[in-house]
Design a protein around this motif. Structure first.
Motif, PDB file in Angstrom:
ATOM      1  N   GLN A  72       0.180  17.037  -6.908  1.00 61.67           N
ATOM      2  CA  GLN A  72      -0.818  15.983  -7.042  1.00 61.67           C
ATOM      3  C   GLN A  72      -0.356  14.993  -8.121  1.00 61.67           C
ATOM      4  N   PRO A  73      -0.680  13.711  -7.978  1.00 59.10           N
ATOM      5  CA  PRO A  73      -0.075  12.677  -8.823  1.00 59.10           C
ATOM      6  C   PRO A  73      -0.517  12.742 -10.288  1.00 59.10           C
ATOM      7  N   SER A  74       0.452  12.524 -11.170  1.00 56.57           N
ATOM      8  CA  SER A  74       0.198  12.478 -12.607  1.00 56.57           C
ATOM      9  C   SER A  74       0.905  11.265 -13.205  1.00 56.57           C
ATOM     10  N   ILE A  75       0.159  10.475 -13.945  1.00 58.14           N
ATOM     11  CA  ILE A  75       0.762   9.400 -14.735  1.00 58.14           C
ATOM     12  C   ILE A  75       1.042   9.986 -16.097  1.00 58.14           C
TER      13      ILE A  75
ATOM     14  N   ASN B  17       9.699   7.406  -6.856  1.00 65.50           N
ATOM     15  CA  ASN B  17       9.495   6.728  -5.571  1.00 65.50           C
ATOM     16  C   ASN B  17       9.377   7.701  -4.410  1.00 65.50           C
ATOM     17  N   SER B  18      10.154   8.779  -4.451  1.00 69.72           N
ATOM     18  CA  SER B  18      10.162   9.715  -3.318  1.00 69.72           C
ATOM     19  C   SER B  18       8.853  10.474  -3.171  1.00 69.72           C
ATOM     20  N   ASN B  19       7.951  10.337  -4.132  1.00 69.02           N
ATOM     21  CA  ASN B  19       6.630  10.953  -4.015  1.00 69.02           C
ATOM     22  C   ASN B  19       5.650  10.069  -3.244  1.00 69.02           C
ATOM     23  N   TRP B  20       6.139   8.886  -2.797  1.00 68.77           N
ATOM     24  CA  TRP B  20       5.270   7.929  -2.129  1.00 68.77           C
ATOM     25  C   TRP B  20       5.843   7.521  -0.776  1.00 68.77           C
ATOM     26  N   SER B  21       4.962   7.052   0.067  1.00 71.80           N
ATOM     27  CA  SER B  21       5.379   6.433   1.336  1.00 71.80           C
ATOM     28  C   SER B  21       4.786   5.030   1.405  1.00 71.80           C
ATOM     29  N   PRO B  22       5.614   3.997   1.544  1.00 70.58           N
ATOM     30  CA  PRO B  22       7.080   4.057   1.640  1.00 70.58           C
ATOM     31  C   PRO B  22       7.729   4.487   0.328  1.00 70.58           C
ATOM     32  N   SER B  23       8.909   5.069   0.410  1.00 71.13           N
ATOM     33  CA  SER B  23       9.603   5.603  -0.748  1.00 71.13           C
ATOM     34  C   SER B  23      10.470   4.562  -1.438  1.00 71.13           C
ATOM     35  N   THR B  24      10.246   3.303  -1.077  1.00 67.77           N
ATOM     36  CA  THR B  24      11.011   2.215  -1.694  1.00 67.77           C
ATOM     37  C   THR B  24      10.479   1.828  -3.064  1.00 67.77           C
ATOM     38  N   GLY B  25       9.366   2.391  -3.450  1.00 62.96           N
ATOM     39  CA  GLY B  25       8.792   2.065  -4.745  1.00 62.96           C
ATOM     40  C   GLY B  25       7.604   2.973  -5.025  1.00 62.96           C
TER      41      GLY B  25
ATOM     42  N   THR C  42       0.850  -1.176   0.000  1.00 65.36           N
ATOM     43  CA  THR C  42       0.000   0.000   0.000  1.00 65.36           C
ATOM     44  C   THR C  42       0.892   1.234   0.000  1.00 65.36           C
ATOM     45  N   TYR C  43       0.749   2.043  -1.023  1.00 65.50           N
ATOM     46  CA  TYR C  43       1.538   3.260  -1.160  1.00 65.50           C
ATOM     47  C   TYR C  43       0.640   4.466  -0.930  1.00 65.50           C
ATOM     48  N   THR C  44       1.137   5.416  -0.147  1.00 63.87           N
ATOM     49  CA  THR C  44       0.404   6.653   0.107  1.00 63.87           C
ATOM     50  C   THR C  44       1.141   7.818  -0.538  1.00 63.87           C
ATOM     51  N   TRP C  45       0.429   8.581  -1.303  1.00 63.38           N
ATOM     52  CA  TRP C  45       1.035   9.714  -2.003  1.00 63.38           C
ATOM     53  C   TRP C  45       1.393  10.824  -1.016  1.00 63.38           C
ATOM     54  N   VAL C  46       2.638  11.322  -1.133  1.00 69.51           N
ATOM     55  CA  VAL C  46       3.071  12.462  -0.314  1.00 69.51           C
ATOM     56  C   VAL C  46       3.517  13.625  -1.185  1.00 69.51           C
ATOM     57  N   GLY C  47       3.842  13.342  -2.432  1.00 71.58           N
ATOM     58  CA  GLY C  47       4.213  14.411  -3.351  1.00 71.58           C
ATOM     59  C   GLY C  47       5.435  15.182  -2.916  1.00 71.58           C
ATOM     60  N   GLY C  48       6.401  14.477  -2.338  1.00 70.09           N
ATOM     61  CA  GLY C  48       7.552  15.162  -1.769  1.00 70.09           C
ATOM     62  C   GLY C  48       8.482  15.771  -2.785  1.00 70.09           C
ATOM     63  N   THR C  49       8.508  15.259  -4.013  1.00 68.13           N
ATOM     64  CA  THR C  49       9.483  15.721  -4.997  1.00 68.13           C
ATOM     65  C   THR C  49       8.835  16.419  -6.191  1.00 68.13           C
ATOM     66  N   SER C  50       7.760  15.823  -6.720  1.00 71.59           N
ATOM     67  CA  SER C  50       7.154  16.344  -7.946  1.00 71.59           C
ATOM     68  C   SER C  50       5.740  15.786  -8.062  1.00 71.59           C
ATOM     69  N   THR C  51       5.173  15.890  -9.264  1.00 72.02           N
ATOM     70  CA  THR C  51       3.838  15.322  -9.519  1.00 72.02           C
ATOM     71  C   THR C  51       3.921  13.960 -10.212  1.00 72.02           C
ATOM     72  N   ASP C  52       5.129  13.463 -10.460  1.00 66.20           N
ATOM     73  CA  ASP C  52       5.327  12.257 -11.269  1.00 66.20           C
ATOM     74  C   ASP C  52       5.019  10.994 -10.461  1.00 66.20           C
ATOM     75  N   TRP C  53       4.008  10.251 -10.915  1.00 65.38           N
ATOM     76  CA  TRP C  53       3.597   8.997 -10.278  1.00 65.38           C
ATOM     77  C   TRP C  53       4.769   8.029 -10.143  1.00 65.38           C
ATOM     78  N   SER C  54       5.664   7.997 -11.101  1.00 66.26           N
ATOM     79  CA  SER C  54       6.715   6.979 -11.156  1.00 66.26           C
ATOM     80  C   SER C  54       7.928   7.290 -10.274  1.00 66.26           C
TER      81      SER C  54
END
Length: 466
Positions: free
Chosen positions: A49-52, A23-31, A9-21
């Protein structure tokens, strides 16, 4: 050996950019969500906000929440695809109006779009899932769930603001209380494609269910053997359904409910229009009303479209653009007919067939109703009761099947330099009663072309035409 697949289960944090792909935009940031068992949660205060942006992602589900002031938005760019084996869920217990958005030029394929109010409302509010993505394909339902606490209500809305939503299941509501409201809204330019046999059969008997079809939106019945909803009052849907643009496609028979089926925009029949694939506007005797402005009516290929009762109202030009129009009941032109307000059967040489038994035709005031080729069959009497009717100079009136046309002194056979309207040979048992006005164009011009004209109607006698 068995291969194990671990769900993350990945939770969006948007720490770096809007790019879905990233990893650092998600928690955990391992993927990031990319495996078939992965789950994505979008619930952040981040402005990112996330963008594919490209490619295809296939995961299990997405849950969208509300945290802080950010409006949760998922964008799937043009050419990108997001496949979900489960649902898209927007759930929140917020106490203020809240919107989440699905956007972009790409495609989302999912099972159900679920909009859920939860918790104990401290005030009345509405949560809205807005979809403007080019293609949202749902193999399940649109589910709206509401809650309440005393006189405080949490209401739910699915708002299609653009693109096309293709719905295989039903619009389903679960209203907690009579004070709750569930709303499906389609904005101008958006399309809702309905594939289910009875697409609005899942509406709650409790509370208020609202369907808002804005001017310029399109409802497409694209499945098989479907019920076409009308303006009759349902136990759970006050006021029924009124359409802007209505399209009938797919296969099978599309059966209209009784009552009034109102189309204020364009009507398109894309069915094969044979014995097994056609609209059924006769079984339940609905009245189909074209009540908007500047409308196009496409009766389709094959046998065309058969109406029971048909009414033209509103204003502007109603252009019958293609196909054959068959009418088994009454014809009513309520337009204030003029050069800019009329039903156009002429431009596309539309055949109009009156195939019922006892039928009443009201032609409208002003310039009335002008036909090109018109046929009366099926027996009985077809009565031109009011207004005026005309047959264009190139047109023909045809009678068959022991049918009588009661012209009532309101029918004119027109004539101009291109030709004169005619009446085809009338078979035994059929006939025309009442006065018919017959025009005959006479060439004028210079003095050498002037002279006496002897005019008479043709009279059929046993020995021939006199």
């Amino acid at each position: 050996s068995a291969e194990l697949s671990w769900a993350t289960t990945y939770t969006w944090v948007g720490g770096t950019s809007t790019d879905w792909s990233v990893n650092s935009n998600w928690s955990p940031s391992t993927g990031h969500p990319s495996g078939s068992s992965d789950i994505a949660i979008i619930n952040t205060t981040s402005g990112n906000q996330p963008s594919i942006l490209s490619g295809t992602y296939s995961i299990t589900s997405i849950t969208i929440g509300k945290s802080g002031s950010a409006v949760p938005t998922l964008t799937v760019a043009s050419g990108a695809i997001l496949n979900l084996s489960g649902n898209i869920t927007f759930v929140t217990g917020a106490t203020t109006n809240t919107t989440a958005t699905l956007a972009g030029g790409g495609t989302i394929n999912a099972v159900t779009a679920s909009i859920v109010t939860s918790g104990t409302p401290a005030a009345t509010y509405t949560i809205i899932l807005a979809s403007s993505i080019t293609a949202l394909n749902l193999s399940g339902n649109v589910q709206l769930t509401t809650v309440r606490s005393g006189t405080k209500y949490g209401n739910a809305t699915f708002n299609i603001t653009g693109g096309t939503v293709a719905l295989t299941g039903t619009v389903t509501t679960s209203n907690n209380n009579s004070g709750n409201t569930s709303t499906l809204s389609i904005a101008s330019g958006a399309t809702l494609s309905l594939k289910n046999t009875t697409a609005f059969s899942g509406l709650s008997a409790t509370g208020t269910n609202t369907l808002t079809f804005s001017s310029g939106c399109t409802i497409n019945y694209s499945g098989t053997a479907q019920t076409v909803y009308t303006a009759i009052t349902h136990s759970s849907l006050s006021g029924g359904v009124t359409y802007s643009n209505l399209t009938l496609s797919g296969t099978g028979i599309k059966t209209s409910q009784s009552g009034t089926l109102t189309v204020d925009g364009n009507f398109t029949n894309s069915l094969a229009n044979d014995a097994s694939n056609k609209p059924d506007f006769t079984t339940n005797s609905p009245t189909v009303t074209f009540g908007g402005t500047a409308q196009t009516i496409d009766c389709g290929t094959g046998l065309g479209t058969t109406f029971k009762n048909i009414t033209f109202s509103g204003s502007g030009i109603k252009t019958v653009s293609a196909g054959i129009m068959n009418i088994t009941g009454n014809f009513t032109n309520s337009l204030t007919t003029s050069g800019s307000n009329y039903v156009d059967f002429i431009t596309n040489n539309t055949p109009v067939n009156f195939t019922g038994t006892t039928q009443t035709l009201a032609g409208g005031g002003g310039t009335g109703t002008l036909f090109e080729n018109i046929t009366f069959s099926g027996g009985g009497t077809k009565t031109m009761s009011s207004g005026t009717f005309g047959v264009a100079p190139a047109g023909v009136i045809t009678l068959s099947g022991s049918s009588t046309l009661a012209a009532g002194s309101v029918l004119t056979l027109n004539s101009d330099a291109t030709g004169s309207a005619t009446v085809a040979a009338i078979p035994g048992g059929s006939g025309i009663t009442g006065n018919v006005h017959v025009e005959r164009f006479v060439t004028g011009g210079s003095l050498t072309e002037r002279g006496y004209r002897l005019m008479s109607s043709a009279v059929n006698a046993a020995a021939g035409v006199l």
